[in-house]
Each structure stands twice: as structure tokens, then as C-alpha cells.
Write a protein that holds these residues in place. Structure first.
Motif, PDB file in Angstrom:
ATOM      1  N   LEU A 274      -0.364   2.918  -2.501  1.00  0.00           N
ATOM      2  CA  LEU A 274       0.295   2.936  -1.200  1.00  0.00           C
ATOM      3  C   LEU A 274       1.210   1.728  -1.030  1.00  0.00           C
ATOM      4  N   VAL A 283       3.885   7.913   1.974  1.00  0.00           N
ATOM      5  CA  VAL A 283       3.141   7.230   3.030  1.00  0.00           C
ATOM      6  C   VAL A 283       2.556   8.255   4.004  1.00  0.00           C
ATOM      7  N   ALA A 286      -0.433   9.795   2.522  1.00  0.00           N
ATOM      8  CA  ALA A 286      -1.582   8.893   2.572  1.00  0.00           C
ATOM      9  C   ALA A 286      -2.240   8.924   3.947  1.00  0.00           C
ATOM     10  N   ILE A 344      -4.802   9.559  -2.045  1.00  0.00           N
ATOM     11  CA  ILE A 344      -3.684   9.537  -1.105  1.00  0.00           C
ATOM     12  C   ILE A 344      -2.536  10.443  -1.534  1.00  0.00           C
ATOM     13  N   TYR A 375       0.469   1.584   7.856  1.00  0.00           N
ATOM     14  CA  TYR A 375       0.074   1.656   6.453  1.00  0.00           C
ATOM     15  C   TYR A 375       1.221   1.319   5.495  1.00  0.00           C
ATOM     16  N   SER A 376       2.465   1.471   5.956  1.00  0.00           N
ATOM     17  CA  SER A 376       3.598   1.127   5.080  1.00  0.00           C
ATOM     18  C   SER A 376       4.026  -0.326   5.235  1.00  0.00           C
TER      19      SER A 376
END
Length: 412
Positions: A274, A283, A286, A344, A375-376
């Protein structure tokens, strides 16, 4: 297939398993082992709740999708056999009712009043503002002392700031509404404590709606106030709707940020994939897999059968409560091969974390964008992020209707 008669399989309540069921400490991300056993051996069976009631528990993915799309299944929580999650939430239903606990056409009428604010187009327009919030909170963490509690420093503020801006609620009041939200979601909260929390929140939102009536702005509560002025909505209904959106708008996403981060830290290969990807589709994938894998709303979707329903070889009689355990549904090998593995890259968007059918989560587009931005960004900006304590020292939310961790000490 022979359909089992519900009446013929009645079991004394004392002999039924309690629900929710305990997780295994060594597997904090997995549903309780007893749910796996039921999914395999008795996918539609009765369980015992906190109040002694014995609704049907549904554990297979396909059965859940079918029932959540079935108009013979009701969300009306005023039904005498409705399987309430806790004394606090039962008290909440007495004090406050919103469209999530109604059936059509009233459900559709009220939901339509706020749908536009959560459309994909409207939510995507918020992405730059969400990115700014995320970056600002990370800047503050990097400039501060270590270790830091990721829940208080990051996971709670991100969705709270976003939903406050969206609704038009002062973020300065976040300690107040977070504390009362926590009380309502805790299964140990007494009816008296729940009533107090509800009345405080309801009074607060009523004052905000009153302020929007006098001084409208460009926010969702101002638009609801316009409905009040037009006679389409009562002020009480507007305040209740605001309370629902305020609680739901920060609790679930905050727990997904913290628990998702912990899951990735425990799966460094997935975290690496990720962190190193700059593909927005990767992303997004995921995010869907983490939603499936964790399913933080782990007390099931609650319903009542309006008619006799044959499903999975069992007849659920009219009037019986039904609990659809979406956490174990998202671990059904018939829907997700090797379901207990976090991957993911998996195509997992058909998960049930947001429910299914007409009552699926209104705010899912916003939650998805918030999680995609988090998350990114977080793991790329703090590539050496790690736990500051051992996993077995973390306080998991076993006593809450929304699963997560109360604290997540991290360092780098």
C-alpha cells in the motif's frame, strides 16, 4: 431441500449461545470462532441476546444479501420482537427515531432529504479539504512528542473535523459529542445513562438547528432547517437526523482508521504494498479489503420478519427477530476465497460492511474517500510508523457496538 420448521427446532433459551460472542485474544481481527462454527454447521440458528430474547442469527453471505433485499424484513425498531443491541440502544430508540429504523415509504422520504450531500460527486469535491485535514494532523504529530496515541491525535479528529464541517457543527464541541456517542455505543451503558446522553445530544442538536433557522449557512443542518421552515420536517426530526449523522459520521470511520492501521502494521507485506503504490485504484481496493476484513460494526444488522420467510432451509416465522452477522458474512469462503487472509489486491467491493439493500449506509461514499486519503497518506509520510507497545497490551473495544481500539500508541 427439506425446510426445517422453526417451531420444531425450538430450544430452551438457556441452552442457546449468547450473542455477541467472544473473540479470541490471539486473533483480534477475526470474528469469534463460534461464528465460524455456526456458519459451517448451522448457518441460520437461534441465539440469546442480553435481554433474554432469542432471534435468528444469519451467518452466510448469500442468505444475508437475500434477506437485506427482502421487503418482508423490517427495520422498524418499535416492533416488540426487534432484537436491540443493548439497553442503551433500546433506550435510544424510545427517545429518538431516525430513518435507519423505519421502513419505506417514511424511510425513503426522510433519507432523500440528506442523500444529495453524500453523493459521490459531492463527496469527491471534499477530497482536497479532507487531504488538508489529514496533512495538518500528520504535521502536528511529526512536530510533537513520541509515542503518540493515534486514536486521539489522528483517527478521531479526521472524521470528526470532516463531519462537523459538513453538518455545520462547531468542532470545538467534539469532546462533548464524542463522549456521549461513546456512551450510547457501549453495551454496558445503563438505560438511565443512555437517556442522559441522548437528551444532552438532542438538546445540543436542537440548539444548532435553531441557530441555523436564524442564521442559515452553507451546510447540511442549514438545509434541514430549510425543510423545517417549509413544514416538511419537524425541528425534533431535524435534530434527531443531525444526531444520527454526527454519531455515525465519526465513530465508524475513526475505528476503521485506527484498526486498519493496526491490521496493516501486523501485516507488513500488505502495508508495504500500500505504501509503495501511487495507483488510486489500488488504494481504493485496499480500503475495500480492509472494510471487508475488519467489518467494525460487529453486532450485526438487526431486523424483524414481517411474514414467514424460507431461507437456507429454515423457516423464520413472522414476528421473529433476525440478526444478520455481517462480520462473519464478510469471511464467508463462498463469497471470498481464503477469507481470513488480508489481501489488499482482492476484489472485495461486494462486501457487507456497509450493509445491503435500501438501508445500506448513506455515508459510505464519504467514508471511502476519508479512508482512501488516510491510507494513501499516513504510511507514506511516516514510513517507519510502528506500535509503541505489544499487541496484547492494546485495549480493544470488546464492549462496544463498533469494534476498534480505545488507544493505539505509535512511534516512528
Amino acid at each position: 431441500m427439506t425446510t426445517t420448521s422453526a417451531r420444531a427446532t425450538d430450544t430452551p433459551a438457556a441452552q442457546l449461545p449468547d450473542y455477541p460472542m467472544p473473540r479470541t485474544a490471539r486473533c483480534p481481527f477475526d470474528p469469534p470462532p463460534a461464528l465460524h462454527a455456526l456458519q459451517d454447521q448451522a448457518p441460520i440458528s437461534r441465539v440469546r441476546l442480553w435481554d433474554g430474547s432469542t432471534p435468528w442469527l444469519v451467518t452466510r453471505y448469500d442468505d444475508m444479501r437475500a434477506l437485506l433485499a427482502d421487503p418482508r424484513i423490517s427495520s422498524e425498531d418499535t416492533h416488540p420482537q426487534f432484537p436491540h443491541q443493548s439497553p442503551a440502544l433500546k433506550e435510544r430508540r424510545r427517545e429518538s427515531r431516525t430513518f435507519i429504523s423505519m421502513d419505506d415509504p417514511e424511510h425513503a422520504r426522510l433519507r432523500r432529504m440528506v442523500t444529495a450531500a453524500f453523493s459521490i460527486k459531492q463527496v469527491e469535491a471534499l477530497r482536497p479539504a479532507i487531504q488538508k485535514i489529514v496533512d495538518g494532523l500528520i504535521d502536528a504529530m511529526l512536530a510533537g512528542p513520541r509515542p503518540v496515541d493515534l486514536v486521539q491525535a489522528f483517527a478521531l479528529p479526521v472524521p470528526s473535523l470532516v463531519v462537523c464541517e459538513l453538518l455545520g457543527v462547531p468542532y470545538a464541541d467534539h469532546d462533548f459529542f464524542q463522549a456521549n456517542s461513546k456512551a450510547l455505543l457501549n453495551r454496558g451503558t445503563t438505560p438511565q445513562q443512555a437517556r442522559s446522553a441522548l437528551r444532552q445530544l438532542a438538546g445540543y442538536l436542537d440548539r444548532v438547528v435553531g441557530d441555523k433557522l436564524a442564521h442559515p449557512a452553507d451546510d447540511l443542518l442549514s438545509r434541514l432547517a430549510e425543510r423545517v421552515r417549509a413544514g416538511e420536517l419537524s425541528r425534533h426530526e431535524a435534530a434527531d437526523m443531525g444526531m444520527l449523522l454526527l454519531i455515525a459520521g465519526h465513530e465508524t470511520t475513526a475505528n476503521m482508521i485506527a484498526l486498519g492501521t493496526l491490521a496493516l502494521l501486523q501485516h507488513p507485506d500488505q502495508l508495504g504494498r500500500l505504501r509503495e503504490s501511487d495507483d488510486l485504484k489500488a488504494v481504493a481496493s485496499a480500503v475495500e479489503e480492509l472494510l471487508r476484513y475488519l467489518t467494525v460494526v460487529h453486532s450485526g444488522r438487526r431486523r424483524v420478519a414481517l411474514e414467514d420467510i424460507e431461507i437456507g432451509g429454515v423457516t423464520i416465522p413472522a414476528g421473529d427477530g433476525v440478526v444478520l452477522a455481517n462480520d462473519i458474512g464478510n469471511r464467508d469462503p463462498a463469497a471470498f476465497p481464503d477469507p481470513d487472509r488480508l489481501d489488499i489486491g482482492r476484489a472485495a467491493r461486494h462486501h457487507l460492511a456497509f450493509g445491503f439493500g435500501v438501508h445500506q449506509c448513506l455515508g459510505q461514499p464519504l467514508a471511502r474517500v476519508e479512508l482512501q486519503v488516510v491510507y494513501s497518506t499516513l504510511y507514506r509520510r511516516i514510513p517507519t510508523l510502528k506500535l509503541a507497545v505489544d499487541l496484547d497490551e492494546l485495549p480493544f473495544k470488546h464492549d462496544s457496538g463498533v469494534y476498534g481500539v480505545y488507544e493505539l500508541p505509535v512511534t516512528w
